[in-house]
Scaffold this active site. Structure first.
Site, PDB file in Angstrom:
ATOM      1  N   PRO A 128       0.827  -1.218   0.000  1.00  0.00           N
ATOM      2  CA  PRO A 128       0.000   0.000   0.000  1.00  0.00           C
ATOM      3  C   PRO A 128       0.854   1.259   0.000  1.00  0.00           C
ATOM      4  O   PRO A 128       1.905   1.319   0.660  1.00  0.00           O
ATOM      5  CB  PRO A 128      -0.808  -0.117   1.298  1.00  0.00           C
ATOM      6  N   ARG A 129       0.409   2.261  -0.753  1.00  0.00           N
ATOM      7  CA  ARG A 129       1.161   3.510  -0.854  1.00  0.00           C
ATOM      8  C   ARG A 129       1.085   4.296   0.443  1.00  0.00           C
ATOM      9  O   ARG A 129       0.101   4.239   1.162  1.00  0.00           O
ATOM     10  CB  ARG A 129       0.599   4.377  -1.989  1.00  0.00           C
ATOM     11  N   THR A 131       2.327   4.127   3.337  1.00  0.00           N
ATOM     12  CA  THR A 131       2.104   3.439   4.612  1.00  0.00           C
ATOM     13  C   THR A 131       3.392   3.219   5.390  1.00  0.00           C
ATOM     14  O   THR A 131       3.374   2.535   6.412  1.00  0.00           O
ATOM     15  CB  THR A 131       1.420   2.076   4.379  1.00  0.00           C
ATOM     16  N   GLY A 132       4.507   3.759   4.921  1.00  0.00           N
ATOM     17  CA  GLY A 132       5.749   3.587   5.656  1.00  0.00           C
ATOM     18  C   GLY A 132       6.218   2.156   5.699  1.00  0.00           C
ATOM     19  O   GLY A 132       6.855   1.720   6.668  1.00  0.00           O
ATOM     20  N   LEU A 133       5.927   1.381   4.625  1.00  0.00           N
ATOM     21  CA  LEU A 133       6.324  -0.027   4.567  1.00  0.00           C
ATOM     22  C   LEU A 133       7.404  -0.277   3.514  1.00  0.00           C
ATOM     23  O   LEU A 133       7.662  -1.407   3.129  1.00  0.00           O
ATOM     24  CB  LEU A 133       5.095  -0.904   4.284  1.00  0.00           C
ATOM     25  N   GLY A 135       7.757   0.623   0.138  1.00  0.00           N
ATOM     26  CA  GLY A 135       7.333   0.132  -1.166  1.00  0.00           C
ATOM     27  C   GLY A 135       8.311   0.432  -2.281  1.00  0.00           C
ATOM     28  O   GLY A 135       8.556  -0.414  -3.147  1.00  0.00           O
ATOM     29  N   SER A 136       8.896   1.625  -2.276  1.00  0.00           N
ATOM     30  CA  SER A 136       9.844   1.995  -3.339  1.00  0.00           C
ATOM     31  C   SER A 136      11.104   1.154  -3.269  1.00  0.00           C
ATOM     32  O   SER A 136      11.568   0.617  -4.282  1.00  0.00           O
ATOM     33  CB  SER A 136      10.199   3.484  -3.239  1.00  0.00           C
ATOM     34  N   SER A 137      11.668   1.029  -2.072  1.00  0.00           N
ATOM     35  CA  SER A 137      12.920   0.272  -1.957  1.00  0.00           C
ATOM     36  C   SER A 137      12.706  -1.217  -2.210  1.00  0.00           C
ATOM     37  O   SER A 137      13.641  -1.921  -2.609  1.00  0.00           O
ATOM     38  CB  SER A 137      13.585   0.502  -0.601  1.00  0.00           C
ATOM     39  N   ASP A 181      15.877   0.210   5.957  1.00  0.00           N
ATOM     40  CA  ASP A 181      14.881  -0.499   5.142  1.00  0.00           C
ATOM     41  C   ASP A 181      15.539  -1.342   4.069  1.00  0.00           C
ATOM     42  O   ASP A 181      15.092  -2.457   3.759  1.00  0.00           O
ATOM     43  CB  ASP A 181      13.927   0.504   4.481  1.00  0.00           C
TER      44      ASP A 181
END
Length: 367
Positions: A128-129, A131-133, A135-137, A181
């Site tokens: 999910p965009r 959300t501090g999870l 996603g990009s990396s 991350d």
């Protein structure tokens, strides 16, 4: 974990076969955000969400746009405006291009010869965009794994260095972040990280120690389906740290120490200590960054968990919260109800295991 969630690669060293890798979303468990302040952290990857990248040999080098995340055809001007409002301007193509550039330059700078065959890169993601999870990396680290296998150079680029390549690709695009991350996603599983200045100056990277994922207690994730833009106020914490602000320096040092205490608590299965450390981590972040910077929705996610007596903190810089319910299923039930009333999504965390292959593990075991 389901078999289809495992990272996979076909044809390592075989440039005629397709290669596919997955990289999982990550949760910063303790110590963040001290990774960008020479601190220490504990983080882990989760099987709930992931990005996948596929590399297929081709005549020309082609970076394939995603049909949804890189949308360039719209039904109307209103559709375009709505799309930009919800998704922003950026998809994953720029991330794939950036890691190709960083990977190629690293190989040139280090005398690593690459063959001249071409490929097509494509990606997909369900992270999910906002959300501090990470996603990009996740997209970048999955792509790096594909490149390592396509060019058969996995054994020539140290595991410890790969997170730097991922971060450098993101820096190319103006993404401001730390190494935590990228380390979590390159290694997979549960990892303790020491970013002390001595290590960073001498080695160019931290000391990364994989831990047994079964040490973690049952955890849950809270996030919003449509995250707001709250919490995007520019923070001065970095500048204050550089200026020698004693409150920031001492607080950030304490945040890093939480990871050390957390490692001991995990090894001892001291769950009451983990509750204390998780809550303290968020309280210190709030003291340093302030409510305006953190954002009302992000703070409410933490407070929802605390209202039922659970421990909670940000997974990253905001957008999602990791929760520990020490009282078990009955407390989880209460949390489910609170999240329902507040309009938040609650999911049980599925820990993703290490994604290192045998050659990576063998390389790490060398002195």
């Amino acid at each position: 974990m389901d078999q289809d969630q495992d990272p996979k690669s076909t044809g390592s060293g075989d440039t005629t076969a397709a290669i596919e890798h997955k990289s999982f979303a990550r949760i910063g468990y303790l110590g963040n955000p001290s990774d960008v302040y020479f601190g220490r952290t504990i983080a882990f990857t989760i099987g709930n969400f992931w990005a996948s990248v596929k590399l297929e040999p081709s005549e020309h080098l082609f970076i394939k746009p995603h049909p949804f995340h890189d949308l360039v055809q719209f039904t109307s001007l209103d559709h375009l405006l709505s799309r930009l409002q919800n998704e922003g301007y950026y998809g994953g193509v720029r991330l794939l291009m950036a890691i190709c550039k960083v990977f190629c330059n690293y190989c040139k700078d280090n005398g690593i010869q690459l063959h001249q065959r071409n490929f097509t890169l494509s990606y997909d993601t369900n992270i999910p965009r906002q959300t501090g999870l990470s996603g990009s990396s996740a997209i970048v680290s999955a792509a790096l794994s594909c490149l390592l296998d396509f060019y058969n150079v996995r054994h020539m680029i140290k595991v410890q260095v790969r997170p730097n390549l991922v971060l450098n690709a993101e820096k190319e695009l103006g993404i401001v972040a730390g190494l935590q991350d990228r380390v979590a996603q390159v290694y997979g599983g549960l990892v303790h990280m020491d970013f002390s200045k001595q290590h960073m100056d001498k080695l160019g990277h931290g000391i990364y120690t994989p831990m047994d994922i079964t040490l973690l207690p049952p955890l849950h994730l809270i996030y919003a389906e449509n995250p707001s833009d709250s919490g995007k106020v520019h923070s001065r914490v970095r500048q204050r740290w550089l200026d020698g602000d004693e409150l920031i320096i001492s607080s950030m040092e304490e945040v890093g120490n939480l990871a050390e205490e957390g490692r001991t608590a995990l090894l001892n299965k001291d769950h009451s200590k983990l509750v204390e450390l998780m809550n303290r981590n968020f309280d210190l972040r709030r003291r340093m960054f302030g409510d305006e910077c953190l954002g009302a929705m992000n703070i409410e996610m933490v407070e929802v968990a605390r209202r039922v007596g659970a421990a909670s903190k940000f997974t990253g810089s905001g957008g999602a919260v990791v929760v520990f319910c020490p009282d078990g299923p009955s407390q989880v039930k209460l949390l489910e109800e609170e999240c329902r009333k507040s309009g938040f999504i609650l999911e049980r965390v599925k820990i993703a295991p290490s994604c290192l292959n045998d050659s990576d593990i063998h390389a790490l075991s060398k002195p």
